[in-house]
Scaffold this active site. Structure first.
Site, short mmCIF file in Angstrom:
data_model
loop_
_atom_site.label_atom_id
_atom_site.label_comp_id
_atom_site.label_asym_id
_atom_site.label_seq_id
_atom_site.Cartn_x
_atom_site.Cartn_y
_atom_site.Cartn_z
N HIS A 1 32.38 48.26 41.71
CA HIS A 1 33.02 48.64 42.89
C HIS A 1 32.01 47.11 44.06
O HIS A 1 30.77 47.00 43.13
CB HIS A 1 32.09 49.86 43.22
N ARG B 1 48.24 64.40 37.38
CA ARG B 1 46.06 63.58 36.94
C ARG B 1 46.21 63.41 35.74
O ARG B 1 46.34 62.47 34.76
CB ARG B 1 45.42 63.28 37.75
N GLU C 1 31.21 39.76 41.19
CA GLU C 1 31.39 40.16 40.31
C GLU C 1 31.50 39.56 39.22
O GLU C 1 31.17 40.57 37.71
CB GLU C 1 32.71 41.32 40.83
N GLY D 1 43.61 40.58 39.21
CA GLY D 1 42.33 40.87 37.43
C GLY D 1 41.79 40.03 37.72
O GLY D 1 41.68 39.14 37.17
C1 GRF Z 1 37.12 44.21 43.17
O1 GRF Z 1 36.23 43.52 44.41
C2 GRF Z 1 36.90 45.54 42.51
O2 GRF Z 1 35.14 45.47 42.69
C3 GRF Z 1 37.51 46.56 43.01
O3 GRF Z 1 38.44 46.28 43.40
C4 GRF Z 1 38.34 44.82 43.21
C5 GRF Z 1 39.38 43.68 42.63
O4 GRF Z 1 39.11 42.68 42.04
N1 GRF Z 1 36.93 48.11 42.17
P1 GRF Z 1 40.42 41.52 40.52
O5 GRF Z 1 41.58 42.52 40.85
O6 GRF Z 1 39.21 42.48 39.46
O7 GRF Z 1 40.64 40.58 41.16
#
Ligand code: GRF
Length: 218
Positions: free
Chosen positions: A112, A68, A177, A15
């Site tokens: 992503h 699902r 990110e 997270g």
């Molecule tokens: C990140 O690299 C995101 O891009 C991918 O999963 C990872 C999650 O990291 N979808 P976090 O749980 O936010 O630290």
């Protein structure tokens, strides 16, 4: 404060992106507040992060459902009850079905760790290393029915170094990110995004400090 639009964040693990969104919300850099953190895993550290900030949490264990679609229907119910106008997947490790997508059309974002359309699916940084690209990065996009195929909102680029391992590259990408996910959320909540087919336009995006679709100085 409670009239700020509500965001639901879905996590399965650490997270750290959730944390970036919490911090941006608390600093008022995005106009919304997180009203729900939902996980399919009871031990996801993201839930702990939410609790520390007084954010309501929910666990919906996918293993308890026969399909699902049934799992997704429960997610929809819990998210709707939170009043969320935006759903952010942040390391949520489940592939969702049309049951989920259709409940929140053009209201679900995902992040992503690669420059889509390169290296979709799991282990984006490892795929980039194996392929031998000189640059990789991350992408925030709208969710659609494919795996990491939805319309792209923001991307950031990072270099790949000779001596990178999956871990060092993933860490460099993760830092970006944390910068671009709040940015995309802000654009969404300010009503500045329009989607036509694959193309997302972000009105006045360049006015956002630090907005970048180009190679950042890293
Ligand atoms: C990140 O690299 C995101 O891009 C991918 O999963 C990872 C999650 O990291 N979808 P976090 O749980 O936010 O630290």
């Amino acid at each position: 404060m409670n009239d700020r639009p509500v965001i639901a964040v879905l996590v399965s693990g650490s997270g750290s992106n959730l944390q970036a969104i919490i911090d941006a919300s608390e600093r008022r850099e995005i106009p919304g507040r997180i009203g729900l953190v939902l996980s399919n895993k009871a031990d996801a550290y993201g839930l702990e992060r939410a609790r520390k900030h007084g954010i309501p949490t929910a666990v919906v264990d996918h293993k308890a459902f026969g399909s699902r679609e049934a799992f997704d229907a429960k997610l929809v119910e819990v998210i709707r009850a939170s009043g969320a106008v935006l759903v952010c997947l942040a390391g949520f490790m489940r592939v969702v079905t049309p049951v989920f997508l259709r409940a929140f059309p053009h209201r679900i974002l995902n992040i992503h760790p690669a420059l889509l359309p390169s290296f979709p699916g799991t282990h984006g940084p490892a795929q980039a290393l194996r392929y031998g690209v000189r640059f990789s990065g991350c992408t925030v996009h709208f969710l659609d029915e494919g795996v990491d195929t939805g319309p792209i909102i923001v991307q950031a680029v990072v270099p790949v170094h000779e001596d990178d391992t999956e871990e060092t590259l993933a860490a460099r990408i993760l830092k970006e990110e944390h910068r671009i996910y709040p940015m995309a959320i802000r654009l969404f909540l300010e009503g500045r995004l329009t989607v036509e087919g694959r193309k997302v336009s972000a009105k006045d995006a360049e006015k956002i400090p630090d907005f970048s679709r180009r190679n950042p100085d890293v």
